[in-house]
Design an enzyme around this catalytic site. Structure first.
Site, PDB file in Angstrom:
ATOM      1  CB  SER A   1     -29.780 -60.602 -13.450  1.00 19.48           C
ATOM      2  OG  SER A   1     -28.865 -61.398 -14.190  1.00 19.48           O
TER       3      SER A   1
ATOM      4  CE1 TYR B   1     -32.162 -59.225 -18.313  1.00 27.06           C
ATOM      5  CE2 TYR B   1     -30.002 -59.902 -17.508  1.00 27.06           C
ATOM      6  CZ  TYR B   1     -31.385 -60.033 -17.516  1.00 27.06           C
ATOM      7  OH  TYR B   1     -31.985 -60.968 -16.704  1.00 27.06           O
TER       8      TYR B   1
END
Length: 260
Positions: A146, A159
């Site tokens: 990501s 995350y």
């Protein structure tokens, strides 16, 4: 990618039931691959399988929580039993809604769970897929990371940490598995709209403002197909001289300077 490019090859995609994973599953299937979909959400997995089979694509679905070692071992045994080898492993499974809150309010169990799925999962899958990948002529591993590995919104510790770790794991595996001829690369998606790619009970139509679109130099929000096309290339023989790299696919957001 030409139709039939992956004919005779087996591709395992984790987190394949929805979103980017489903987009990749469809793309690999349309390119001729035998696609093994795995996901912890069995309802979504069965829907995804039906979608591929309705297009007469070769696909199977095996439920699996990639953070659980016993389930990953069973998954790879099933792949071995069914296909005998594995040409590409796509580590896509991840908890996409990270904890958002102050550091001193975060439960460590929440942090641990995100890392268990997003980072421990790819380690387990790579480890137990090795015997199958070694049998392939041009084996590849692709990790879906990501842009949060390189930039953050406030209070998204778990995350961002997990995706940053997965970026580092990518180049570490690339060097470590070179002796097995296994290439390892990563794709770092930015804003990819997955609303229409969810299971029926969670599906929604996106409502993007003009500002949403214009903040991307490419002029739009991304779609799962954008990631899928790159995945097809990086797992193919055409990318045979590419390993240990990451490709950012974000419509240019991370290169756009913003002044407050």
């Amino acid at each position: 990618m030409a139709t039939g490019e992956y004919k005779g090859k087996t591709v395992l995609i984790t987190g394949a039931a929805q979103g980017i994973g489903l987009g990749m599953a469809l793309a690999f299937g349309q390119a001729g691959a035998r696609v093994v979909l795995t996901d912890a959400d069995e309802e979504a997995g069965q829907e995804a399988l039906q979608q591929l089979q309705s297009q007469k694509l070769q696909a199977t679905f095996i439920p699996c929580d990639v953070s659980a070692e016993t389930e990953v071992v069973a998954l790879m045994e099933k792949v071995k039993e069914t296909h005998g080898q594995l040409d590409a492993l796509v580590n896509n499974a991840g908890i996409a809604d990270p904890f958002i809150g102050k550091l001193d309010e975060m439960e460590l169990s929440e942090f641990d769970r995100v890392l268990a799925v997003n980072l421990r999962g790819p380690v387990l899958c790579a480890r137990y897929a090795l015997p199958l990948l070694r049998k392939a002529k041009h084996p590849a591993i692709l990790n879906i990371t990501s842009t949060r590995a390189f930039m953050s919104e406030p209070d998204t510790f778990a995350y961002s940490a997990s995706k940053g770790g997965l970026e580092a794991l990518t180049h570490s595996l690339a060097v470590s598995l070179a002796q097995d001829r296994i290439r390892v690369n990563a794709i770092a998606p930015g804003w990819i709209e997955t609303g229409p790619w969810q299971k029926k009970s969670d599906r929604y139509e996106p409502q993007h403002t003009q500002q949403d679109k214009e903040q991307h130099p490419a002029g739009r929000v991304g779609e799962p197909q954008d990631i899928a096309e790159a995945a097809l290339f990086l797992c193919s023989e055409k990318a045979g001289f590419i390993t240990g790299q990451h490709l950012v696919i974000d419509g240019g957001m991370t290169i756009k300077m913003i002044y407050a």
